[in-house]
Design a protein around this motif. Structure first.
Motif, PDB file in Angstrom:
ATOM      1  N   MET A   1      38.900  26.519  20.305  1.00  0.00           N
ATOM      2  CA  MET A   1      39.331  27.013  21.600  1.00  0.00           C
ATOM      3  C   MET A   1      38.132  27.594  22.336  1.00  0.00           C
ATOM      4  N   LEU A   2      38.322  27.845  23.598  1.00  0.00           N
ATOM      5  CA  LEU A   2      37.261  28.405  24.432  1.00  0.00           C
ATOM      6  C   LEU A   2      36.777  29.742  23.894  1.00  0.00           C
ATOM      7  N   GLY A   3      37.679  30.502  23.265  1.00  0.00           N
ATOM      8  CA  GLY A   3      37.317  31.804  22.715  1.00  0.00           C
ATOM      9  C   GLY A   3      36.204  31.721  21.689  1.00  0.00           C
ATOM     10  N   ASP A   4      36.095  30.604  21.001  1.00  0.00           N
ATOM     11  CA  ASP A   4      35.026  30.436  20.021  1.00  0.00           C
ATOM     12  C   ASP A   4      33.658  30.434  20.691  1.00  0.00           C
ATOM     13  N   TYR A   5      33.587  29.922  21.906  1.00  0.00           N
ATOM     14  CA  TYR A   5      32.322  29.840  22.624  1.00  0.00           C
ATOM     15  C   TYR A   5      32.062  31.090  23.457  1.00  0.00           C
ATOM     16  N   THR A   6      33.092  31.581  24.106  1.00  0.00           N
ATOM     17  CA  THR A   6      32.903  32.663  25.063  1.00  0.00           C
ATOM     18  C   THR A   6      33.115  34.048  24.492  1.00  0.00           C
ATOM     19  N   ASN A   7      33.616  34.142  23.269  1.00  0.00           N
ATOM     20  CA  ASN A   7      33.918  35.432  22.650  1.00  0.00           C
ATOM     21  C   ASN A   7      34.865  36.267  23.504  1.00  0.00           C
ATOM     22  N   ILE A   8      35.973  35.662  23.917  1.00  0.00           N
ATOM     23  CA  ILE A   8      36.976  36.383  24.695  1.00  0.00           C
ATOM     24  C   ILE A   8      37.652  37.393  23.778  1.00  0.00           C
ATOM     25  N   LEU A   9      37.539  38.665  24.151  1.00  0.00           N
ATOM     26  CA  LEU A   9      38.099  39.738  23.343  1.00  0.00           C
ATOM     27  C   LEU A   9      39.364  40.314  23.959  1.00  0.00           C
ATOM     28  N   ARG A  10      39.520  40.117  25.269  1.00  0.00           N
ATOM     29  CA  ARG A  10      40.638  40.722  25.992  1.00  0.00           C
ATOM     30  C   ARG A  10      41.048  39.775  27.117  1.00  0.00           C
ATOM     31  N   ILE A  11      42.368  39.587  27.283  1.00  0.00           N
ATOM     32  CA  ILE A  11      42.880  38.779  28.382  1.00  0.00           C
ATOM     33  C   ILE A  11      43.756  39.678  29.228  1.00  0.00           C
ATOM     34  N   VAL A  12      43.419  39.780  30.515  1.00  0.00           N
ATOM     35  CA  VAL A  12      44.152  40.643  31.438  1.00  0.00           C
ATOM     36  C   VAL A  12      44.814  39.768  32.490  1.00  0.00           C
ATOM     37  N   LEU A  13      46.115  39.943  32.631  1.00  0.00           N
ATOM     38  CA  LEU A  13      46.914  39.173  33.567  1.00  0.00           C
ATOM     39  C   LEU A  13      47.144  40.017  34.812  1.00  0.00           C
ATOM     40  N   ALA A  14      46.700  39.533  35.967  1.00  0.00           N
ATOM     41  CA  ALA A  14      46.975  40.209  37.242  1.00  0.00           C
ATOM     42  C   ALA A  14      48.377  39.788  37.658  1.00  0.00           C
ATOM     43  N   CYS A  15      49.327  40.723  37.607  1.00  0.00           N
ATOM     44  CA  CYS A  15      50.750  40.387  37.780  1.00  0.00           C
ATOM     45  C   CYS A  15      51.195  40.294  39.233  1.00  0.00           C
ATOM     46  N   SER A  16      50.292  40.052  40.128  1.00  0.00           N
ATOM     47  CA  SER A  16      50.659  39.815  41.521  1.00  0.00           C
ATOM     48  C   SER A  16      49.895  38.590  42.005  1.00  0.00           C
ATOM     49  N   MET A  17      50.408  37.972  43.040  1.00  0.00           N
ATOM     50  CA  MET A  17      49.768  36.769  43.568  1.00  0.00           C
ATOM     51  C   MET A  17      48.478  37.146  44.292  1.00  0.00           C
ATOM     52  N   VAL A  18      47.537  36.224  44.292  1.00  0.00           N
ATOM     53  CA  VAL A  18      46.260  36.456  44.967  1.00  0.00           C
ATOM     54  C   VAL A  18      45.861  35.168  45.681  1.00  0.00           C
ATOM     55  N   ASP A  19      45.091  35.310  46.736  1.00  0.00           N
ATOM     56  CA  ASP A  19      44.580  34.160  47.470  1.00  0.00           C
ATOM     57  C   ASP A  19      43.489  33.506  46.621  1.00  0.00           C
ATOM     58  N   LEU A  20      43.773  32.305  46.116  1.00  0.00           N
ATOM     59  CA  LEU A  20      42.819  31.648  45.230  1.00  0.00           C
ATOM     60  C   LEU A  20      41.657  31.001  45.981  1.00  0.00           C
ATOM     61  N   CYS A  21      41.597  31.188  47.297  1.00  0.00           N
ATOM     62  CA  CYS A  21      40.404  30.756  48.032  1.00  0.00           C
ATOM     63  C   CYS A  21      39.237  31.685  47.711  1.00  0.00           C
ATOM     64  N   LYS A  22      39.561  32.862  47.179  1.00  0.00           N
ATOM     65  CA  LYS A  22      38.513  33.816  46.812  1.00  0.00           C
ATOM     66  C   LYS A  22      37.691  33.249  45.659  1.00  0.00           C
ATOM     67  N   GLY A  23      36.426  33.538  45.708  1.00  0.00           N
ATOM     68  CA  GLY A  23      35.526  33.122  44.644  1.00  0.00           C
ATOM     69  C   GLY A  23      35.333  34.249  43.648  1.00  0.00           C
ATOM     70  N   ILE A  24      34.290  34.137  42.866  1.00  0.00           N
ATOM     71  CA  ILE A  24      34.005  35.125  41.826  1.00  0.00           C
ATOM     72  C   ILE A  24      33.844  36.519  42.410  1.00  0.00           C
ATOM     73  N   ASP A  25      33.080  36.649  43.496  1.00  0.00           N
ATOM     74  CA  ASP A  25      32.841  37.978  44.079  1.00  0.00           C
ATOM     75  C   ASP A  25      34.127  38.605  44.592  1.00  0.00           C
ATOM     76  N   GLY A  26      34.961  37.828  45.256  1.00  0.00           N
ATOM     77  CA  GLY A  26      36.226  38.341  45.774  1.00  0.00           C
ATOM     78  C   GLY A  26      37.164  38.766  44.657  1.00  0.00           C
ATOM     79  N   LEU A  27      37.234  37.970  43.603  1.00  0.00           N
ATOM     80  CA  LEU A  27      38.087  38.329  42.470  1.00  0.00           C
ATOM     81  C   LEU A  27      37.555  39.562  41.741  1.00  0.00           C
ATOM     82  N   ALA A  28      36.233  39.670  41.621  1.00  0.00           N
ATOM     83  CA  ALA A  28      35.630  40.856  40.995  1.00  0.00           C
ATOM     84  C   ALA A  28      35.947  42.115  41.808  1.00  0.00           C
ATOM     85  N   MET A  29      35.978  41.978  43.135  1.00  0.00           N
ATOM     86  CA  MET A  29      36.330  43.121  43.999  1.00  0.00           C
ATOM     87  C   MET A  29      37.784  43.538  43.757  1.00  0.00           C
ATOM     88  N   ILE A  30      38.672  42.586  43.576  1.00  0.00           N
ATOM     89  CA  ILE A  30      40.077  42.899  43.295  1.00  0.00           C
ATOM     90  C   ILE A  30      40.212  43.593  41.943  1.00  0.00           C
TER      91      ILE A  30
END
Length: 118
Positions: A1-30
């Protein structure tokens, strides 16, 4: 799985809708502004869903930069929970439920009774 490569330790679900036109910087701001979490947390994958519920974006900090994961379903939609909390930590199993179209916070499998054919 991807976790083997990326070492994902925590998965956080944002439980509200977001505008997916946002890029990395916009999502990081949220992540930092709305949810008061650290977008640069090592091994934390933050998942966001758009209004149509057929796409997910997930920024992941990789020590030297962000990796942006993006998934688009060709048919169907993802069940995205709307809870009182703004963000929820989910387990790897709950992530699998989400990818199968189930509510990761409260997965229920509908009981089906066979109909007797006469």
């Amino acid at each position: 799985m991807l976790g083997d490569y990326t070492n994902i330790l925590r998965i956080v679900l944002a439980c509200s809708m977001v505008d997916l036109c946002k890029g990395i910087d916009g999502l990081a701001m949220i992540i930092g502004g709305k949810y008061k979490l650290n977008p640069f947390e090592k091994g934390a994958l933050f998942l966001f869903c758009g209004r149509r519920s057929d796409r997910i974006k997930g920024p992941l900090w990789m020590r030297t930069g962000f990796l942006l994961l993006y998934m688009r379903l060709e048919n169907g939609s993802i069940f995205w929970p709307h809870t009182a909390t703004n963000a929820a930590d989910i387990t790897e199993n709950q992530f699998r439920y989400l990818m199968q179209g189930l509510n990761p916070l409260n997965p229920k499998i509908k009981e089906v009774s066979p109909v007797k054919i006469s």
